[in-house]
Design a protein around this motif. Structure first.
Motif, short mmCIF file in Angstrom:
data_model
loop_
_atom_site.label_atom_id
_atom_site.label_comp_id
_atom_site.label_asym_id
_atom_site.label_seq_id
_atom_site.Cartn_x
_atom_site.Cartn_y
_atom_site.Cartn_z
N SER A 184 0.80 -1.23 0.00
CA SER A 184 0.00 0.00 0.00
C SER A 184 0.83 1.28 0.00
O SER A 184 0.36 2.32 0.44
CB SER A 184 -0.98 0.02 1.19
N SER A 242 -3.30 -3.62 -2.34
CA SER A 242 -3.79 -2.45 -1.60
C SER A 242 -5.32 -2.46 -1.66
O SER A 242 -5.91 -3.21 -2.43
CB SER A 242 -3.24 -1.18 -2.23
N PRO A 243 -5.98 -1.63 -0.84
CA PRO A 243 -7.45 -1.68 -0.79
C PRO A 243 -8.11 -1.51 -2.16
O PRO A 243 -9.07 -2.22 -2.46
CB PRO A 243 -7.79 -0.52 0.15
N ASN A 244 -7.61 -0.60 -2.99
CA ASN A 244 -8.17 -0.40 -4.33
C ASN A 244 -7.34 -1.04 -5.43
O ASN A 244 -7.61 -0.84 -6.61
CB ASN A 244 -8.34 1.10 -4.62
N ARG A 245 -6.30 -1.74 -5.02
CA ARG A 245 -5.40 -2.41 -5.96
C ARG A 245 -4.86 -1.45 -7.02
O ARG A 245 -4.75 -1.80 -8.19
CB ARG A 245 -6.11 -3.60 -6.62
N ASN A 246 -4.51 -0.26 -6.59
CA ASN A 246 -4.04 0.75 -7.54
C ASN A 246 -2.72 1.40 -7.13
O ASN A 246 -2.40 2.50 -7.58
CB ASN A 246 -5.10 1.83 -7.75
N LYS A 247 -1.96 0.75 -6.27
CA LYS A 247 -0.69 1.33 -5.83
C LYS A 247 0.44 0.93 -6.78
O LYS A 247 0.75 -0.25 -6.93
CB LYS A 247 -0.37 0.89 -4.40
N ASP A 259 0.25 -4.40 -7.83
CA ASP A 259 -1.02 -3.80 -8.24
C ASP A 259 -0.86 -3.22 -9.65
O ASP A 259 -1.59 -3.55 -10.57
CB ASP A 259 -1.42 -2.68 -7.28
N HIS A 268 -2.64 8.14 -10.23
CA HIS A 268 -4.04 7.84 -9.94
C HIS A 268 -4.84 9.03 -9.45
O HIS A 268 -6.02 8.89 -9.12
CB HIS A 268 -4.18 6.64 -8.99
N GLN A 284 -4.16 -4.86 -11.53
CA GLN A 284 -4.96 -3.87 -12.24
C GLN A 284 -4.25 -3.52 -13.53
O GLN A 284 -3.29 -4.17 -13.93
CB GLN A 284 -5.15 -2.62 -11.36
N TYR A 337 -9.71 -5.13 -17.24
CA TYR A 337 -8.41 -4.48 -16.99
C TYR A 337 -7.55 -4.48 -18.26
O TYR A 337 -7.64 -5.37 -19.09
CB TYR A 337 -7.70 -5.18 -15.84
#
Length: 404
Positions: free
Chosen positions: A186, A211-216, A257, A263, A286, A314
């Motif tokens: 994260s 990470s929580p939104n899988r965008n790190k 991620d 982002h 992602q 994706y």
């Protein structure tokens, strides 16, 4: 006779100025340490907070502070493990050489109640200004900083929550080469804001927890902007300066991620001339590369495999706010969609900024056709022209080359 004498004196003076320059550049020092070294001249070893958890932090800190005083130089880390509990601040004109067998580990204990461990390992600001507020804006911070690995050199984040290995902001002329970065959670391996002329090459970025939104991203390109909450260094003026002339070349990214991306965007600010080429990206959760407000970007000759196990929608490359991109000759395999251009807007922090659109001319679109896909669910690139509208009327489909 007087004229001849004067002529001789003038000629001699000119010769002297050529042979003996009056302002010769002073040589910068090189220091070499091991995990068992004492601090520079024994400084800081009598601190009550110097202990087995903090000794490597104080070791490197003492030399970095000395290099600030000398105007730069080289710090060589020899083989061994260096556990770094707190942030090390790097001044201008400094090269850190990580020799074969160096393992820099993110420490999470300090052995003292005076201070807790930090989230970052390195920040690119001189030590004497690290505690000040609103010091640097634009590209007026530290310059000419390099992290150079030799052989097997590792920076291991040990899955520290929100940890970041290197934070660069308001910098110029930054190099990160030949280092293996491991075990992120994260955070980012490298966060780069407001930096001009940087090269990140021949590194390996391996393994993160979702990470929580899988965008790190392993490498995050961002702007120092209070409203987007993507930057928290108090020494910055938060002036929303974008990055420019950043080259990310010949790296390996795996089990992350995302590999590279942005982002959140700052309205009207574009990261200019980002070049991503000759990289291998494998097994992302992602979109492997996320472009957001990038102008004149080049993404070429990369190999992207296994994007979210080929499921969902994706993409190998997802772009919004891309101005005249040159995305060509990439090979994308096992991605539900190889590439897509979306109209986008921030949600949550930064949502006051206007919606961002892509701008591609005929030449830009023709370069898209050079990309190759293998085992995709789609053999084309989507270009959506309206926000949140995915109808056929608002979508252009650009064919790509399909490999067996």
């Amino acid at each position: 006779m007087r004229k001849k004498a004067m002529k001789w004196i003038v000629t001699a003076a000119l010769m002297a100025s050529i042979i003996l320059p009056s302002h010769a550049a002073a040589a910068t020092p090189t220091y070499s340490v091991t995990p068992n070294s004492k601090t520079y001249k024994g400084l800081m070893m009598n601190f009550s907070t110097y202990n087995s958890y903090t000794k490597h932090y104080y070791l490197l800190r003492s030399y970095l502070e000395q290099l600030e005083k000398t105007g730069g130089g080289t710090l060589v880390l020899n083989r061994g493990t260096y556990t770094i509990s707190n942030t090390l601040y790097v001044p201008s004109n400094v090269t850190l050489k990580l020799k074969d067998g160096v393992n820099i580990v993110k420490g999470t204990k300090t052995g003292t109640s005076v201070f807790q461990s930090a989230k970052s390992i390195f920040q690119l600001i001189r030590p004497s200004k690290s505690a000040k507020s609103s010091i640097y804006g634009e590209y007026n911070g530290e310059k000419n900083i390099s992290f150079i690995g030799e052989g097997s050199a590792v920076i291991d984040m040990k899955y520290t929550q929100d940890g970041i290995a290197i934070i660069a902001g308001h910098n110029m002329n930054i190099n990160v080469k030949n280092i293996t970065f491991r075990n992120m959670q994260s955070g980012h391996f490298i966060e780069m804001d407001a930096t001009s002329h940087a090269t990140i090459a021949h590194n390996r970025f391996l393994d993160s927890k979702p990470s929580p939104n899988r965008n790190k991203e392993a490498i995050n390109l961002d702007t120092p902007d209070h409203s987007t909450l993507g930057w928290s260094q108090k020494w910055s003026t938060f002036d929303r300066t974008p990055n420019q002339n950043v080259t990310i070349e010949d790296n390996e990214f795996k089990n992350l991620d995302r590999a590279v991306g942005t982002h959140k965007y700052s309205g009207g600010k574009y990261h200019d001339q980002v070049v991503i080429k000759d990289n291998t990206i494998e097994k992302t959760r992602q979109d492997a590369i996320r472009v957001m407000n990038w102008s004149n970007a080049v993404i070429e000759d990369n190999t992207i495999k296994n994007v979210a196990d080929g499921t969902g929608s994706y993409r190998g490359i997802l772009a919004s706010g891309a101005i005249h991109p040159k995305f060509e000759n990439n090979v994308i395999e096992d991605a539900a969609r190889p590439m897509q251009f979306l109209v986008w807007r921030n949600t949550g922090p930064g949502s006051q900024y206007d919606t961002i659109y892509n701008d591609l001319n005929e030449e830009d679109i023709n370069t898209l056709k050079t990309n190759k896909v293998k085992t995709p669910t789609e053999g084309f690139i989507r270009i959506n022209k309206e926000y949140n509208s995915f109808t056929k009327q608002n979508t252009d489909l650009i064919p790509v080359k399909i490999m067996n």
